[in-house]
Design a protein around this motif. Structure first.
Motif, mmCIF file in Angstrom:
data_model
loop_
_atom_site.group_PDB
_atom_site.id
_atom_site.type_symbol
_atom_site.label_atom_id
_atom_site.label_comp_id
_atom_site.label_asym_id
_atom_site.label_seq_id
_atom_site.Cartn_x
_atom_site.Cartn_y
_atom_site.Cartn_z
ATOM 1 N N TYR A 1 -4.082 -6.738 -4.901
ATOM 2 C CA TYR A 1 -3.120 -5.700 -5.275
ATOM 3 C C TYR A 1 -3.551 -4.368 -4.688
ATOM 4 O O TYR A 1 -4.713 -4.194 -4.294
ATOM 5 C CB TYR A 1 -2.997 -5.605 -6.805
ATOM 6 N N THR A 2 -2.632 -3.420 -4.674
ATOM 7 C CA THR A 2 -2.897 -2.136 -4.009
ATOM 8 C C THR A 2 -4.054 -1.392 -4.667
ATOM 9 O O THR A 2 -4.900 -0.840 -3.978
ATOM 10 C CB THR A 2 -1.649 -1.230 -4.070
ATOM 11 N N THR A 3 -4.073 -1.339 -5.974
ATOM 12 C CA THR A 3 -5.030 -0.542 -6.760
ATOM 13 C C THR A 3 -5.355 0.771 -6.038
ATOM 14 O O THR A 3 -4.457 1.517 -5.680
ATOM 15 C CB THR A 3 -6.299 -1.341 -7.146
ATOM 16 N N LEU A 4 -6.627 1.057 -5.803
ATOM 17 C CA LEU A 4 -7.004 2.342 -5.216
ATOM 18 C C LEU A 4 -7.167 2.279 -3.696
ATOM 19 O O LEU A 4 -7.607 3.250 -3.068
ATOM 20 C CB LEU A 4 -8.333 2.821 -5.838
ATOM 21 N N SER A 5 -6.815 1.142 -3.102
ATOM 22 C CA SER A 5 -7.097 0.946 -1.678
ATOM 23 C C SER A 5 -6.578 2.048 -0.752
ATOM 24 O O SER A 5 -7.287 2.448 0.172
ATOM 25 C CB SER A 5 -6.587 -0.415 -1.223
ATOM 26 N N PRO A 6 -5.357 2.556 -0.951
ATOM 27 C CA PRO A 6 -4.893 3.590 -0.014
ATOM 28 C C PRO A 6 -5.817 4.812 0.019
ATOM 29 O O PRO A 6 -6.071 5.372 1.081
ATOM 30 C CB PRO A 6 -3.503 3.964 -0.553
ATOM 31 N N VAL A 7 -6.330 5.211 -1.140
ATOM 32 C CA VAL A 7 -7.181 6.404 -1.149
ATOM 33 C C VAL A 7 -8.597 6.098 -0.666
ATOM 34 O O VAL A 7 -9.269 6.958 -0.120
ATOM 35 C CB VAL A 7 -7.179 7.109 -2.524
ATOM 36 N N ARG B 1 -10.282 8.164 2.523
ATOM 37 C CA ARG B 1 -11.606 8.772 2.607
ATOM 38 C C ARG B 1 -12.423 8.110 3.725
ATOM 39 O O ARG B 1 -13.169 8.766 4.436
ATOM 40 C CB ARG B 1 -12.340 8.698 1.264
ATOM 41 N N GLY B 2 -12.225 6.823 3.866
ATOM 42 C CA GLY B 2 -12.954 6.118 4.918
ATOM 43 C C GLY B 2 -12.620 6.659 6.302
ATOM 44 O O GLY B 2 -13.508 6.998 7.072
ATOM 45 N N ARG C 1 -18.877 4.409 -5.609
ATOM 46 C CA ARG C 1 -19.587 5.569 -5.057
ATOM 47 C C ARG C 1 -19.533 5.626 -3.519
ATOM 48 O O ARG C 1 -20.056 4.745 -2.845
ATOM 49 C CB ARG C 1 -21.038 5.473 -5.509
ATOM 50 N N GLY C 2 -18.900 6.653 -3.032
ATOM 51 C CA GLY C 2 -18.751 6.804 -1.580
ATOM 52 C C GLY C 2 -17.334 6.517 -1.130
ATOM 53 O O GLY C 2 -16.820 7.150 -0.233
ATOM 54 N N PHE C 3 -16.681 5.529 -1.776
ATOM 55 C CA PHE C 3 -15.226 5.363 -1.710
ATOM 56 C C PHE C 3 -14.711 5.242 -0.286
ATOM 57 O O PHE C 3 -13.859 6.004 0.148
ATOM 58 C CB PHE C 3 -14.614 6.588 -2.400
ATOM 59 N N GLY C 4 -15.228 4.294 0.473
ATOM 60 C CA GLY C 4 -14.751 4.117 1.848
ATOM 61 C C GLY C 4 -15.653 4.786 2.873
ATOM 62 O O GLY C 4 -15.754 4.335 4.014
ATOM 63 N N ALA C 5 -16.312 5.856 2.487
ATOM 64 C CA ALA C 5 -17.167 6.573 3.442
ATOM 65 C C ALA C 5 -18.449 5.818 3.803
ATOM 66 O O ALA C 5 -18.847 5.834 4.962
ATOM 67 C CB ALA C 5 -17.498 7.965 2.903
#
Ligand code: FES
Ligand code: FES
Lengths: 725, 154
Positions: free
Chosen positions: A296-302, A306-307, A338-342
């Motif tokens: 599911y989408t959840t937080l993936s777009p954000v 950030r990535g 923590r870091g969220f894609g970065a």
């Protein structure tokens, strides 16, 4: 300034060292029943029906299915595509199908076993490269990369992979919900980072107005992003059960269930093609990022956002093309860590920098120095950087401390145990991405109590990072009073205004900034002779009928402009910077990697509580090193393989190296006392520096993490075929 | 159900519990000593560490019947203020969920070393605490706290 910058004991420490702090599992709730969840045992399918074992007496329990949801059957977050309880489609292993509440554990387990979902299996997709369903695409363009390739001295290509990672907060997730009281108010207490996210989800699921959905965060036993979105699911489930049972229900995950169904770090693949000049100048960067978003989408777009915004690393480059996509698979949805894609894109760009250094015969420190962002430079989105940039300062700090700029890199080593070092340079945008903060409009209140103390009301949660001590220091110094004269409200949607979620390294800079603003206004309003204690003046002020309450709302600092449609402009109000140096010893018989030394320099703008900042940096850095070589999270047919703590390992005290932490302070003019953020940044640099150190030690390319002994052996055998059995 | 009598934090207590009840549940549910935490329930994290006759055990793995007539110490009765103070002051505590177990494990190993006249070393501490996981601190603050507590105690 008495408290900002000082070492003070954190206010929650005393209760915690005495075992008196109350976490969600510690709440004494008379008459509470226990909740549990019936889950799908396939990764994709169609729910045909739910059979009930006639041998079980269902009058002893309550059962809730999708049909019993009074509101909308969604986990309200970004895109409402995830059902609270499966109705028809099953999209991932462990997807919730039905809920049970029972008076005791034995009855609960029996009831869960007596509910048998019948599912018609469908073919799942687990390969993110093959997935055709895209949750979000992002493009960033600057200059013209295609005009550069032909002119470049060298064009260097690389593909890099990062695995998933489990947050492994030591306290599993859980919530307790109460049925509607006589005013129709539903209360949920839980282990959660974002009370207002949970409130929003409850309102949708139970069809409640905001004032009837009250969410309170308990003491939280670690979050690291893992308790950002998932508690909304548990809270809604618990509230549905409490409503059906007419009594409070505790829905507490054990470790096994927590590991199996809660979101983890997005697996990621990043491709780089870079054009460089002979002196190492980056002429063009072409980057493609692909993440597995799960079912599911959840937080993936954000997370993707950030990535990709961190994908170039803290480097100057006039021509940039970044393409990013996060796609659907039938994995359990991946989420915030923590870091969220970065950390994923930072790993890739740092490994690419090392690859370029090797190609050019340059030292990795020299290459980074040559290209590191400086005041007056622009980022890939065109953001003009001011003198808060600390890329050179952090790199200089670790170089001075370790002497690594003079150590030869990737020279041939001999012997069974070989040593190497690696360096990484990274950055991290503080606060929400893009216009997130402007849309969120966070609010904070400060009010003088009758005794002259000031109560600060914010929904920021203490998840271990030190929010309470940090906000108290900011409030005390802004008011000109003692830290003990500041009280903080519980993170309770019934009492604290929405200061936004506790995520994105935003609590200090954004919430702290609002606290400073509210407290300064209060100080001016109270006035009087500042030689007298604030508390006396404040008490007198309200006694005389003065309005002792101030509420403030976030406005972006002047000049911060973001164009969401084109990914242009100021992606973050400001960036923090970090540099890591890792030294390892690799045993070429076992491929065991031992981290000998770790040095990190982190720019936080201003360390409001230096002791706590160090704690954040050390803890985050160890997670990053774990991400680099120890922490393995893989799936088989959509099911987590490491489904117990015994197999889903994290670093122990023996694995943790001694750490040298250097604080660098390049203030942000709009941050409270100059502060930026700290929470996430330490998660970015450890893995690439560790991979570089392994590469230096044994001379094989480490393009994927975790760099487990198995992976290293396989790579070693490719370059040493004579050693294959 | 069995009747179980044991000493908890210096006081004799009697409880009626299922025969295979875990010590962890007896402490938390029957005796309301919720300072002992459950992180995994399978002996991996050490959050449930308590002392039985002075030795650290994972209370999630111990059937309560095994502590009959024995002496159990939980964080609520840990005394020994210097360790708690050191944890609070040296960055040994963040979210705090590992803290009770960590403090008891620290107390047991410091006591053992003191009794044997062995020096307390950082490497020794790291080994002694390797069964207690902390996800927040990176262990630096915990090791510093244990070293300080030991310095203060001797
Ligand atoms: S709960 Fe006992 S060791 Fe984890
Ligand atoms: S302080 Fe959070 S797990 Fe140790």
């Amino acid at each position: 300034m008495a408290f900002v910058g000082a070492f003070t004991r954190r206010p929650d420490a005393d209760a915690k060292v005495r075992g008196a702090a109350r976490y969600v599992a510690d709440l004494d709730v008379p008459d509470a029943w226990l909740g549990g969840t019936v889950r799908a045992d396939v990764a994709r399918g169609r729910l045909v029906r739910i059979d009930r074992d006639p041998g079980f007496d269902f009058t002893r329990v309550v059962v809730v299915t999708a049909a019993d949801i009074p509101g909308r059957n969604v986990v309200a977050l970004i895109t409402d595509d995830q059902p609270l309880l499966a109705q028809d489609a099953i999209e991932h292993h462990g997807e919730p199908i039905a809920l049970v509440a029972a008076p005791d554990r034995a009855t609960l387990l029996a009831a869960l076993a007596a509910l048998r979902p019948v599912i018609a299996a469908r073919t799942p997709c687990f390969d993110m490269e093959a997935s055709a369903v895209v949750w979000k695409r992002i493009a960033i363009d600057r200059g013209d990369v295609d005009a550069v390739w032909a002119k470049a001295h060298r064009v260097v290509e690389g593909t890099f992979h990062t695995g998933s990672q489990e947050q492994m907060y030591i306290e599993p997730q859980g919530c307790v919900a109460w049925p509607p009281d006589r005013h129709g108010v539903v209360v949920v207490r839980g282990s959660l980072q974002c009370p207002y996210y949970v409130q929003k989800a409850l309102m949708a699921a139970l069809d409640l107005p905001a004032e009837r959905a009250r969410v309170v965060a308990c003491t939280v036993g670690g979050g690291f992003g893992g308790k950002e979105d998932y508690p909304s699911v548990i809270a809604c489930h618990a509230a549905l059960l409490a409503r059906a049972a007419g009594r409070p229900v505790k829905l507490l995950f054990d470790r096994h269930e927590d590991l199996a169904v809660t979101p983890k770090r997005h697996p990621c693949r990043v491709w780089h093609r870079t054009a460089v000049a002979a002196d190492g100048t980056l002429l063009a960067m072409d980057i493609d990022v692909r993440m597995d978003g799960g079912a599911y989408t959840t937080l993936s777009p954000v997370v993707l956002s950030r990535g990709v915004l961190h994908a170039t690393g803290p480097y100057r480059c006039a021509n940039v093309r970044v393409r990013g996509a996060v796609v659907a698979t039938n994995h359990v949805p991946y989420g915030a860590f923590r870091g969220f894609g970065a950390p994923q894109t930072c790993f890739a760009v740092e490994r690419q920098m090392d690859r370029i250094a090797t190609e050019l015969g340059m030292h990795p420190v020299a290459l980074r120095r040559h290209n590191a962002l400086a005041p007056g430079d622009r980022t890939a989105t065109g953001q003009l950087l001011d003198d808060s940039v600390a890329a050179h300062a952090v790199l200089d700090a670790v170089v001075a401390e370790t002497g690594c700029a003079r150590m030869p890199w990737r020279t041939q080593k001999r012997g069974r145990r070989r040593r190497g070092f690696g360096v990484s340079l990274f950055w991290h945008g503080a606060g929400f991405t893009g216009s997130g903060e402007t849309k969120l409009k966070s609010r904070v209140a400060a009010a003088v109590l009758a005794d002259g103390r000031v109560e600060v009301a914010a929904a920021a949660t203490e998840i271990g990072q030190g929010t309470e001590a940090m906000l108290r220091a900011i409030a005390a110094d802004s008011l000109g009073c003692g830290a003990a004269d500041v009280a903080l409200t519980e993170p309770d949607t019934g009492r604290a205004p929405d200061s936004g979620p506790t995520v994105a390294s935003r609590t200090c800079m954004i919430v702290g900034g609002l606290v400073a603003q509210a407290c300064r206004q209060l100080r001016d309003r109270v006035g009087g002779d500042e030689a007298r204690p604030f508390r006396d003046r404040a008490a007198a002020f309200v006694r005389d009928g003065g309005d002792g309450r101030v509420e403030v709302e976030y406005h972006a600092p002047p000049g911060i402009v973001w164009d969401e449609a084109n990914y242009r402009g100021d992606a973050y109000p400001v960036y923090g910077y970090g540099a890591d140096v890792v030294e390892v010893e690799v045993d070429v018989a076992t491929f065991a990697v031992k981290v000998l030394r770790f040095c990190t320099a982190i720019d936080v703008g201003r360390a409001i509580q230096p002791g706590l900042v160090r704690g954040q940096i050390e803890g985050g850095s160890l997670q990053a090193l774990g991400f680099g070589h120890l922490e393995v999270v893989t799936t088989q047919a959509g099911r987590l393989r490491q489904d117990r703590m015994a197999t889903c390992i994290i670093p122990t005290a023996v694995d943790a190296p001694p750490m040298r932490v250097l604080l660098v302070e390049r203030p942000f003019q709009h941050g409270p006392f100059g502060a930026k953020g700290v929470g996430e940044m330490p998660a970015d640099g450890g893995a690439p520096a560790l991979a570089a150190a392994i590469e230096d030690a044994i001379g094989i390319a480490v393009d994927a993490v975790p760099a487990t002994p198995e992976r290293l052996l396989a790579a070693w055998l490719q370059t040493h075929p004579e050693e294959a059995l | 159900m069995i009747d179980l009598r044991f000493r908890v934090n210096g006081e004799w207590r009697s409880v009626r519990v299922p025969p295979l009840a875990r010590l962890l549940d007896v402490l938390r549910e029957h005796l309301a000593l919720t300072g002992t935490k459950e992180g995994c329930g399978e002996g991996e994290c050490g959050a449930c560490t308590v002392l039985v006759d002075g030795a650290p055990v994972n209370s999630c793995l111990v059937p309560a019947c095994q502590v009959a007539d024995r002496d159990v110490v939980t964080i609520e009765g840990a005394g020994h203020e210097s360790i708690q103070e050191a944890f609070a002051d040296c960055g040994g505590v963040q979210c705090g969920i590992c803290t009770p177990g960590m403090i008891l494990a620290t107390r047991a190993c410091l006591a053992e070393w003191t009794a044997r006249g062995e020096p307390c070393t950082e490497a020794g501490l790291r080994r002694a605490l390797a069964g207690n996981l902390c996800r927040c601190t990176g262990y630096g603050g915990i090791i510093a706290a244990a070293l300080r507590a030991h310095g203060g105690a001797t």
